[in-house]
Design an enzyme around this catalytic site. Structure first.
Site, PDB file in Angstrom:
ATOM      1  N   HIS A  12      -1.836  -7.634  -3.624  1.00 26.46           N
ATOM      2  CA  HIS A  12      -3.170  -7.773  -4.226  1.00 26.46           C
ATOM      3  C   HIS A  12      -3.342  -6.897  -5.477  1.00 26.46           C
ATOM      4  CE1 HIS A  12      -4.454  -4.383  -1.242  1.00 26.46           C
ATOM      5  NE2 HIS A  12      -4.127  -3.847  -2.402  1.00 26.46           N
ATOM      6  N   HIS A  59     -10.731  -0.219  -1.378  1.00 26.65           N
ATOM      7  CA  HIS A  59     -10.151   0.948  -2.057  1.00 26.65           C
ATOM      8  C   HIS A  59     -11.217   1.900  -2.569  1.00 26.65           C
ATOM      9  CE1 HIS A  59      -7.001  -2.126  -2.163  1.00 26.65           C
ATOM     10  NE2 HIS A  59      -6.108  -1.223  -2.477  1.00 26.65           N
ATOM     11  N   HIS A 193       4.867   0.560  -2.208  1.00 23.60           N
ATOM     12  CA  HIS A 193       4.406   1.173  -3.456  1.00 23.60           C
ATOM     13  C   HIS A 193       3.769   2.523  -3.189  1.00 23.60           C
ATOM     14  CE1 HIS A 193       0.777  -1.047  -2.173  1.00 23.60           C
ATOM     15  NE2 HIS A 193       0.030  -0.576  -3.151  1.00 23.60           N
ATOM     16  N   GLU A 240      -0.273  -0.402   3.330  1.00 25.56           N
ATOM     17  CA  GLU A 240      -1.033  -1.663   3.340  1.00 25.56           C
ATOM     18  C   GLU A 240      -0.330  -2.743   4.161  1.00 25.56           C
ATOM     19  OE1 GLU A 240      -3.453  -1.165  -0.892  1.00 25.56           O
ATOM     20  OE2 GLU A 240      -1.643  -2.378  -0.857  1.00 25.56           O
TER      21      GLU A 240
HETATM   22  C1  DHB Z   1      -1.586  -1.198  -7.580  1.00 24.33           C
HETATM   23  C2  DHB Z   1      -1.312  -1.677  -6.284  1.00 24.33           C
HETATM   24  C3  DHB Z   1      -2.318  -1.731  -5.321  1.00 24.33           C
HETATM   25  O1  DHB Z   1      -2.134  -2.179  -4.044  1.00 24.33           O
HETATM   26  C4  DHB Z   1      -3.612  -1.329  -5.643  1.00 24.33           C
HETATM   27  O2  DHB Z   1      -4.578  -1.447  -4.706  1.00 24.33           O
HETATM   28  C5  DHB Z   1      -3.888  -0.829  -6.914  1.00 24.33           C
HETATM   29  C6  DHB Z   1      -2.878  -0.756  -7.890  1.00 24.33           C
HETATM   30  C7  DHB Z   1      -0.529  -1.159  -8.631  1.00 24.33           C
HETATM   31  O3  DHB Z   1       0.667  -1.335  -8.355  1.00 24.33           O
HETATM   32  O4  DHB Z   1      -0.885  -0.993  -9.815  1.00 24.33           O
HETATM   33 FE    FE Z   2      -3.933  -1.766  -2.785  1.00 23.42          FE
END
Ligand code: DHB
Ligand code: FE
Length: 282
Positions: A12, A59, A193, A240
């Site tokens: 997302h 978030h 991530h 996540e």
């Molecule tokens: C990014 C990834 C995410 O899941 C998010 O909520 C905000 C930013 C990113 O990789 O930039």
């Molecule tokens: Fe996210």
């Protein structure tokens, strides 16, 4: 009775929404990522859901550190997004389905999931970006949406196993709804991530591929991880994955992967999408 049509798990990342807003999906950076979605849309065109249950993590738009439910279920007539600081457009509201929401809430609480009930709820990029990926221009978008938020902001976070069990309970709730509606369950986030700290930019391809492999056939292999192990393996925001596990949990019986796609990186994230369906359907 309501029909559970399948589940979709998807990243997302906010920049996806920015790219859609600019119409830049064909740019060389983006096209290998967006190439994962036409088969998902073909699958959706086939199963034609009336309702989208969106399991996502807020978030900091609707909930913040002062007030952060572990599990929250939307029960509003409509859901709006808002400026989160990512430069994404504010979009027309998404219609809700309060009647289905209250059925799901009643069923979850009876099933010992004491969720927060939200008769007003703003939805962030983790809801809107998947909507735009799955139904560009809102063409054939399900008439109604039901957002379910899982806390990933304020520790302690619910364990993978707890989220899977929540998904199970969501699946039972949907299947006991007496109206003839087709429902797709969507889990958003991930894959690996980390946006902050010393490991910012961390991606774990090996772990992601293990998740993509195990989620349909052997979710138990992923449920044994603690949240801290997930942080280590997938990055602070890679937790996540618990949204994917909740969506997977909603599906009864044997599950097969109808489509999967993985592309690294998208912004700071391993971009991925999975379509899961009951094996009997194939
Ligand atoms: C990014 C990834 C995410 O899941 C998010 O909520 C905000 C930013 C990113 O990789 O930039
Ligand atoms: Fe996210």
């Amino acid at each position: 009775m309501a029909r559970l049509l399948g589940a979709i798990c998807t990243s997302h990342v906010p920049a996806i929404g920015g790219t859609i807003a600019r119409g830049a999906q064909e740019e060389p950076y983006w096209s290998p990522f967006f190439a994962g979605y036409p088969p998902v849309r073909d699958w959706l065109a086939d199963v034609k859901p009336d309702v989208a249950v969106m399991i996502y993590n807020d978030h900091g738009l609707n909930f913040f550190l002062d007030n952060l439910p572990t599990f929250a279920v939307g029960a509003a007539p409509e859901y709006r997004n808002d400026d989160e600081g990512w430069g994404l457009p504010t979009l027309p509201p998404y219609p809700g389905d309060p009647k289905l929401s209250w059925h799901v809430i009643e069923s979850l609480v009876a099933d010992e999931f004491d969720v927060a009930t939200c008769q007003e709820m703003r939805v962030d990029h983790a809801f809107t970006v998947p909507m735009s990926l799955l139904w560009p221009g809102r063409v054939s978008m399900p008439a109604r949406a039901l957002p379910i938020a899982i806390n990933t902001v304020q520790h302690p976070l619910p364990t993978p196993r707890r989220c899977y069990k929540l998904g199970r309970a969501i699946g039972r709730a949907i299947e006991s709804y007496p109206e003839d509606v087709g429902v797709v369950v969507i889990g958003t986030g991930g894959l690996s991530h980390q946006l902050d700290g010393e490991r910012a930019g961390f991606i774990n391809r090996g772990f992601d591929l293990e998740c993509l492999e195990k989620i349909a056939a052997d979710p138990e292999a992923l449920l044994r991880y603690s949240i801290h192990e997930l942080v280590r393996l997938a990055g602070t925001q890679g937790v996540e994955l618990i949204m994917w596990l909740a969506a997977r949990g909603a599906l009864p019986g044997r599950v097969r992967t109808a489509h999967r796609h993985y592309h690294v990186p998208i912004s700071n994230t391993a971009g991925a999408v999975l379509v899961l369906e009951n094996a009997a359907r194939a």
